[in-house]
Scaffold this motif. Structure first.
Motif, PDB file in Angstrom:
ATOM      1  N   LEU A   1      12.055  23.718 -12.950  1.00 33.60           N
ATOM      2  CA  LEU A   1      13.211  23.106 -12.456  1.00 33.60           C
ATOM      3  C   LEU A   1      13.534  23.732 -10.975  1.00 33.60           C
ATOM      4  O   LEU A   1      13.934  23.067 -10.110  1.00 33.60           O
ATOM      5  N   ARG A   2      13.612  25.106 -11.029  1.00 39.63           N
ATOM      6  CA  ARG A   2      14.041  25.779 -10.010  1.00 39.63           C
ATOM      7  C   ARG A   2      13.143  25.256  -8.557  1.00 39.63           C
ATOM      8  O   ARG A   2      13.511  24.887  -7.613  1.00 39.63           O
ATOM      9  N   SER A   3      11.897  25.291  -8.941  1.00 35.65           N
ATOM     10  CA  SER A   3      11.006  24.693  -8.038  1.00 35.65           C
ATOM     11  C   SER A   3      11.142  23.397  -7.367  1.00 35.65           C
ATOM     12  O   SER A   3      11.210  22.983  -6.287  1.00 35.65           O
ATOM     13  N   GLU A   4      11.451  22.633  -8.482  1.00 31.84           N
ATOM     14  CA  GLU A   4      11.870  20.945  -8.133  1.00 31.84           C
ATOM     15  C   GLU A   4      13.036  20.775  -7.450  1.00 31.84           C
ATOM     16  O   GLU A   4      13.180  20.262  -6.582  1.00 31.84           O
ATOM     17  N   MET A   5      14.146  21.664  -7.824  1.00 31.45           N
ATOM     18  CA  MET A   5      15.170  21.878  -7.025  1.00 31.45           C
ATOM     19  C   MET A   5      15.147  22.384  -5.596  1.00 31.45           C
ATOM     20  O   MET A   5      15.590  21.722  -4.560  1.00 31.45           O
ATOM     21  N   GLY A   6      14.059  23.032  -5.184  1.00 31.22           N
ATOM     22  CA  GLY A   6      14.075  23.622  -3.999  1.00 31.22           C
ATOM     23  C   GLY A   6      13.238  22.769  -3.198  1.00 31.22           C
ATOM     24  O   GLY A   6      13.462  22.558  -1.894  1.00 31.22           O
ATOM     25  N   ALA A   7      12.493  21.893  -3.861  1.00 32.91           N
ATOM     26  CA  ALA A   7      11.583  21.048  -3.048  1.00 32.91           C
ATOM     27  C   ALA A   7      12.543  19.831  -2.521  1.00 32.91           C
ATOM     28  O   ALA A   7      12.248  19.056  -1.580  1.00 32.91           O
ATOM     29  N   GLU A   8      13.529  19.530  -3.296  1.00 34.11           N
ATOM     30  CA  GLU A   8      14.586  18.345  -3.061  1.00 34.11           C
ATOM     31  C   GLU A   8      15.623  18.767  -1.994  1.00 34.11           C
ATOM     32  O   GLU A   8      15.690  17.873  -1.156  1.00 34.11           O
ATOM     33  N   GLY A   9      15.840  19.951  -2.039  1.00 36.27           N
ATOM     34  CA  GLY A   9      16.808  20.434  -0.992  1.00 36.27           C
ATOM     35  C   GLY A   9      17.250  21.927  -1.140  1.00 36.27           C
ATOM     36  O   GLY A   9      16.578  22.507  -1.889  1.00 36.27           O
ATOM     37  N   SER A  10      18.325  22.137  -0.762  1.00 39.23           N
ATOM     38  CA  SER A  10      18.839  23.438  -0.859  1.00 39.23           C
ATOM     39  C   SER A  10      19.475  23.763  -2.412  1.00 39.23           C
ATOM     40  O   SER A  10      20.392  23.011  -2.645  1.00 39.23           O
ATOM     41  N   PRO A  11      19.033  24.829  -2.926  1.00 40.39           N
ATOM     42  CA  PRO A  11      19.416  25.006  -4.226  1.00 40.39           C
ATOM     43  C   PRO A  11      21.019  25.382  -4.228  1.00 40.39           C
ATOM     44  O   PRO A  11      21.643  25.568  -5.288  1.00 40.39           O
ATOM     45  N   MET A  12      21.230  26.191  -2.811  1.00 35.27           N
ATOM     46  CA  MET A  12      22.654  26.599  -2.971  1.00 35.27           C
ATOM     47  C   MET A  12      23.654  25.500  -2.861  1.00 35.27           C
ATOM     48  O   MET A  12      24.765  25.701  -3.115  1.00 35.27           O
ATOM     49  N   ALA A  13      23.254  24.255  -2.592  1.00 35.68           N
ATOM     50  CA  ALA A  13      24.386  23.276  -2.197  1.00 35.68           C
ATOM     51  C   ALA A  13      23.960  22.069  -3.063  1.00 35.68           C
ATOM     52  O   ALA A  13      23.208  21.224  -2.931  1.00 35.68           O
ATOM     53  N   PRO A  14      24.704  21.976  -4.331  1.00 41.94           N
ATOM     54  CA  PRO A  14      24.557  20.889  -5.213  1.00 41.94           C
ATOM     55  C   PRO A  14      24.913  19.620  -4.811  1.00 41.94           C
ATOM     56  O   PRO A  14      24.218  18.599  -5.286  1.00 41.94           O
ATOM     57  N   SER A  15      25.921  19.582  -3.913  1.00 44.60           N
ATOM     58  CA  SER A  15      26.234  18.294  -3.448  1.00 44.60           C
ATOM     59  C   SER A  15      25.280  17.628  -2.741  1.00 44.60           C
ATOM     60  O   SER A  15      24.797  16.456  -2.607  1.00 44.60           O
ATOM     61  N   LYS A  16      24.427  18.480  -1.998  1.00 42.98           N
ATOM     62  CA  LYS A  16      23.311  17.836  -1.272  1.00 42.98           C
ATOM     63  C   LYS A  16      22.266  17.434  -2.279  1.00 42.98           C
ATOM     64  O   LYS A  16      21.500  16.196  -1.932  1.00 42.98           O
ATOM     65  N   LYS A  17      21.968  18.039  -3.254  1.00 44.69           N
ATOM     66  CA  LYS A  17      20.854  17.668  -4.176  1.00 44.69           C
ATOM     67  C   LYS A  17      21.544  16.170  -4.747  1.00 44.69           C
ATOM     68  O   LYS A  17      20.673  15.090  -4.920  1.00 44.69           O
ATOM     69  N   ASP A  18      22.703  15.985  -5.147  1.00 50.78           N
ATOM     70  CA  ASP A  18      23.218  14.740  -5.858  1.00 50.78           C
ATOM     71  C   ASP A  18      23.099  13.779  -5.000  1.00 50.78           C
ATOM     72  O   ASP A  18      22.586  12.553  -5.096  1.00 50.78           O
ATOM     73  N   GLU A  19      23.415  14.025  -3.310  1.00 50.59           N
ATOM     74  CA  GLU A  19      23.104  12.991  -2.416  1.00 50.59           C
ATOM     75  C   GLU A  19      21.772  12.616  -2.380  1.00 50.59           C
ATOM     76  O   GLU A  19      21.363  11.487  -2.275  1.00 50.59           O
ATOM     77  N   GLY A  20      20.839  13.468  -2.408  1.00 55.52           N
ATOM     78  CA  GLY A  20      19.456  13.193  -2.199  1.00 55.52           C
ATOM     79  C   GLY A  20      18.937  12.144  -3.465  1.00 55.52           C
ATOM     80  O   GLY A  20      18.131  11.263  -3.285  1.00 55.52           O
ATOM     81  N   ASN A  21      19.486  12.626  -4.538  1.00 59.01           N
ATOM     82  CA  ASN A  21      19.016  11.621  -5.941  1.00 59.01           C
ATOM     83  C   ASN A  21      19.522  10.436  -5.797  1.00 59.01           C
ATOM     84  O   ASN A  21      18.935   9.415  -6.050  1.00 59.01           O
ATOM     85  N   THR A  22      20.777  10.079  -5.002  1.00 62.23           N
ATOM     86  CA  THR A  22      21.365   8.683  -4.959  1.00 62.23           C
ATOM     87  C   THR A  22      20.449   7.954  -3.809  1.00 62.23           C
ATOM     88  O   THR A  22      20.208   6.890  -3.720  1.00 62.23           O
ATOM     89  N   GLU A  23      20.256   8.676  -2.984  1.00 59.49           N
ATOM     90  CA  GLU A  23      19.688   8.030  -1.657  1.00 59.49           C
ATOM     91  C   GLU A  23      18.096   7.629  -1.866  1.00 59.49           C
ATOM     92  O   GLU A  23      17.689   6.783  -1.970  1.00 59.49           O
ATOM     93  N   ASP A  24      17.446   8.882  -2.498  1.00 65.40           N
ATOM     94  CA  ASP A  24      16.003   8.622  -2.535  1.00 65.40           C
ATOM     95  C   ASP A  24      15.606   8.043  -3.922  1.00 65.40           C
ATOM     96  O   ASP A  24      14.952   7.137  -3.899  1.00 65.40           O
ATOM     97  N   GLY A  25      16.033   8.409  -4.820  1.00 71.45           N
ATOM     98  CA  GLY A  25      15.718   7.942  -6.180  1.00 71.45           C
ATOM     99  C   GLY A  25      14.522   8.271  -6.887  1.00 71.45           C
ATOM    100  O   GLY A  25      14.273   8.556  -7.958  1.00 71.45           O
ATOM    101  N   SER A  26      13.488   9.108  -6.004  1.00 72.87           N
ATOM    102  CA  SER A  26      12.337   9.535  -6.433  1.00 72.87           C
ATOM    103  C   SER A  26      12.168  11.080  -6.622  1.00 72.87           C
ATOM    104  O   SER A  26      12.980  11.570  -5.956  1.00 72.87           O
ATOM    105  N   ALA A  27      11.735  11.413  -7.566  1.00 72.05           N
ATOM    106  CA  ALA A  27      11.664  12.820  -7.952  1.00 72.05           C
ATOM    107  C   ALA A  27      10.458  13.556  -7.717  1.00 72.05           C
ATOM    108  O   ALA A  27       9.379  13.141  -7.805  1.00 72.05           O
TER     109      ALA A  27
END
Length: 85
Positions: free
Chosen positions: A59-85
Motif C-alpha cells: 500500500l505504501r508503494s502504491e501511495m508513493g507511485a500515485e503521489g506524495s505520501p506526505m500530502a493526503p489531499s494530493k492523493k485524494d485529488e489524484g483519485n478523483t481526476e485519474d480514477g485508475s489505480a
C-alpha cells in the motif's frame, strides 16, 4: 491372613507406582500436545503478521507511485481526476 496382609502393601505400592507413572505419562503427552499447538499458533500468527507487513508495504508503494505520501489531499485529488489505480 497375615501372609496376605504382608503382600498387600507391596502390591498396593506397586499398583500406586504404576498408576502414578501412567498419570505422569498422560500429563506429559497432554503438555506436549498443548505445546505443539501453541507453537503452531505462534507460527501462524507470525505468518499473518508478515503478510500484514507486506500488505502495508504494498500500500505504501502504491501511495508513493500515485503521489506524495506526505500530502493526503494530493492523493485524494489524484483519485478523483485519474480514477485508475
Amino acid at each position: 491372613m497375615d501372609g496376605q496382609d504382608s503382600e498387600d502393601p507391596k502390591q498396593s505400592t506397586a499398583d500406586m507406582t504404576v498408576f502414578v507413572q501412567n498419570l505422569l505419562q498422560q500429563m506429559q503427552a497432554r503438555f506436549q500436545t498443548m505445546s505443539e499447538s501453541i507453537v503452531s499458533k505462534i507460527d501462524e500468527m507470525g505468518n499473518r503478521i508478515n503478510e500484514l507487513e507486506q500488505s502495508i508495504n504494498d500500500l505504501r508503494s502504491e501511495m508513493g507511485a500515485e503521489g506524495s505520501p506526505m500530502a493526503p489531499s494530493k492523493k485524494d485529488e489524484g483519485n478523483t481526476e485519474d480514477g485508475s489505480a
